[in-house]
Design a protein around this motif. Structure first.
Motif, PDB file in Angstrom:
ATOM      1  N   ALA A   1      10.479  -1.502  -3.594  1.00 50.92           N
ATOM      2  CA  ALA A   1       9.081  -1.853  -3.849  1.00 50.92           C
ATOM      3  C   ALA A   1       8.898  -2.203  -5.318  1.00 50.92           C
ATOM      4  O   ALA A   1       9.459  -1.551  -6.208  1.00 50.92           O
ATOM      5  CB  ALA A   1       8.161  -0.691  -3.472  1.00 50.92           C
ATOM      6  N   SER A   2       8.097  -3.232  -5.572  1.00 52.94           N
ATOM      7  CA  SER A   2       7.824  -3.644  -6.943  1.00 52.94           C
ATOM      8  C   SER A   2       6.422  -4.230  -7.042  1.00 52.94           C
ATOM      9  O   SER A   2       5.817  -4.625  -6.035  1.00 52.94           O
ATOM     10  CB  SER A   2       8.850  -4.671  -7.421  1.00 52.94           C
TER      11      SER A   2
ATOM     12  N   ALA B   1       0.052   1.882  -5.738  1.00 55.12           N
ATOM     13  CA  ALA B   1       0.584   1.676  -4.392  1.00 55.12           C
ATOM     14  C   ALA B   1       2.102   1.602  -4.407  1.00 55.12           C
ATOM     15  O   ALA B   1       2.773   2.191  -3.543  1.00 55.12           O
ATOM     16  CB  ALA B   1       0.002   0.392  -3.788  1.00 55.12           C
ATOM     17  N   VAL B   2       2.653   0.886  -5.365  1.00 51.89           N
ATOM     18  CA  VAL B   2       4.117   0.772  -5.461  1.00 51.89           C
ATOM     19  C   VAL B   2       4.744   2.154  -5.626  1.00 51.89           C
ATOM     20  O   VAL B   2       5.714   2.504  -4.942  1.00 51.89           O
ATOM     21  CB  VAL B   2       4.508  -0.152  -6.634  1.00 51.89           C
ATOM     22  N   SER B   3       4.180   2.950  -6.518  1.00 51.15           N
ATOM     23  CA  SER B   3       4.724   4.292  -6.753  1.00 51.15           C
ATOM     24  C   SER B   3       4.612   5.165  -5.518  1.00 51.15           C
ATOM     25  O   SER B   3       5.549   5.906  -5.171  1.00 51.15           O
ATOM     26  CB  SER B   3       3.996   4.948  -7.931  1.00 51.15           C
ATOM     27  N   LEU B   4       3.466   5.091  -4.831  1.00 59.26           N
ATOM     28  CA  LEU B   4       3.264   5.899  -3.633  1.00 59.26           C
ATOM     29  C   LEU B   4       4.222   5.480  -2.528  1.00 59.26           C
ATOM     30  O   LEU B   4       4.810   6.328  -1.842  1.00 59.26           O
ATOM     31  CB  LEU B   4       1.820   5.785  -3.158  1.00 59.26           C
ATOM     32  N   SER B   5       4.403   4.184  -2.333  1.00 66.56           N
ATOM     33  CA  SER B   5       5.306   3.721  -1.272  1.00 66.56           C
ATOM     34  C   SER B   5       6.737   4.160  -1.549  1.00 66.56           C
ATOM     35  O   SER B   5       7.477   4.512  -0.618  1.00 66.56           O
ATOM     36  CB  SER B   5       5.217   2.207  -1.118  1.00 66.56           C
ATOM     37  N   LYS B   6       7.129   4.164  -2.808  1.00 69.07           N
ATOM     38  CA  LYS B   6       8.483   4.624  -3.159  1.00 69.07           C
ATOM     39  C   LYS B   6       8.647   6.113  -2.869  1.00 69.07           C
ATOM     40  O   LYS B   6       9.698   6.551  -2.388  1.00 69.07           O
ATOM     41  CB  LYS B   6       8.767   4.343  -4.631  1.00 69.07           C
TER      42      LYS B   6
ATOM     43  N   GLY C   1       0.817  -1.208   0.000  1.00 67.99           N
ATOM     44  CA  GLY C   1       0.000   0.000   0.000  1.00 67.99           C
ATOM     45  C   GLY C   1       0.851   1.258   0.000  1.00 67.99           C
ATOM     46  O   GLY C   1       1.756   1.423  -0.825  1.00 67.99           O
ATOM     47  N   SER C   2       0.607   2.127   0.947  1.00 65.45           N
ATOM     48  CA  SER C   2       1.348   3.391   1.056  1.00 65.45           C
ATOM     49  C   SER C   2       2.775   3.198   1.551  1.00 65.45           C
ATOM     50  O   SER C   2       3.553   4.146   1.571  1.00 65.45           O
ATOM     51  CB  SER C   2       0.620   4.335   2.011  1.00 65.45           C
TER      52      SER C   2
END
Length: 269
Positions: free
Chosen positions: A184-185, A165-170, A138-139
């Motif tokens: 993250a992937s 979600a991956v982009s946001l967590s990064k 998720g986040s």
């Protein structure tokens, strides 16, 4: 009430914080928006450029007025909340276990009980470095909160089926200065690869037939893939538990899941 609130905030040269809050709460109550008082206070906090609800109490005590910019911002926030959009998405950031996360729809909003999971894992693991996996990141709340507390040298491999979600967590990892130890992937639970000391996960655990009964804040704004756990709510949990023996290392081999209270019994052989 909605029109009264809009007229008040758009046409008055100055509006007392007390008055703006009172009218906002009334509008939210009339629209049957849950937690009207808390919602209005948090939105007012951010309209004032502050970070805690005590700032509203102080503003009322000192008889502060909202300036034109603050009025416009608060009015826009309340209009969005009247559509049942969650406060966390409206303000765009939220505190989670001593870290501040950027949040945006449709990525799942971290819940308070997930903070409890962080504490449980930290108490169990102790003060050693760890390389762990966060499945359904998720986040990034779980992995990043753990990295914030674990010793230097720890790292997290995070996966999610949602590219948003991956982009946001990064982005959150970068904001917190943890990009070098957070990877993250986009993958599913049954694709997890690596060698980990433990696994943490807040998988989708709501039975499919129960999704329709959730609040509008959830149904209309959050990603159903992060909620729908299949017929009994445990499809992803079972995938992860089947995968775990292949990717865990060492003697402790912990898998920490956040599930509905009925989940553990259903997972027993």
């Amino acid at each position: 009430m909605r029109l009264v609130l809009a007229m008040l905030l758009r046409h008055a040269s100055s509006v007392a914080v007390r008055t703006a809050l009172r009218d906002a709460v009334a509008a939210l109550h009339k629209a049957k928006v849950p937690e009207a008082q808390a919602s209005a206070e948090w939105l007012l906090v951010h309209a004032l450029g502050e970070s805690d609800r005590n700032s509203v109490t102080r503003a009322i005590a000192t008889k502060r007025d909202l300036d034109a910019s603050e009025q416009a911002q608060f009015s826009a926030f309340i209009e969005r909340r009247l559509t049942r959009e969650p406060v966390q998405y409206i303000v765009g950031t939220w505190a989670f276990h001593d870290v501040e996360l950027e949040l945006e729809p449709p990525t799942l909003i971290p819940r308070p009980e997930t903070e409890e999971l962080v504490d449980l894992v930290l108490d169990w693991w102790g003060s050693s470095t760890a390389h762990f996996a966060d499945v359904g990141c998720g986040s990034g709340c779980l992995g990043l909160a753990l990295l914030n507390k674990l010793p230097e040298g720890s790292s997290c491999t995070a996966i999610d089926i949602s590219q948003e979600a991956v982009s946001l967590s990064k982005r959150n990892a970068k904001k917190l200065g943890l990009s070098s130890v957070y990877d993250a992937s986009r993958q599913s639970a049954d694709q997890l690869e690596g060698a980990f000391d433990f696994i943490v996960s807040n998988p989708p655990y709501i039975p499919s037939q129960d999704l329709r009964g959730l609040d509008a804040e959830v149904v209309d704004f959050e990603d159903p893939r992060a909620l729908d756990g299949g017929a009994d709510g445990l499809v992803v949990a079972r995938q992860l538990l089947a995968r775990a023996p292949l990717v865990l290392r060492g003697d402790r081999k912990g898998v920490w899941l956040e599930l509905d209270e009925t989940g553990p019994a259903l997972l027993k052989p």
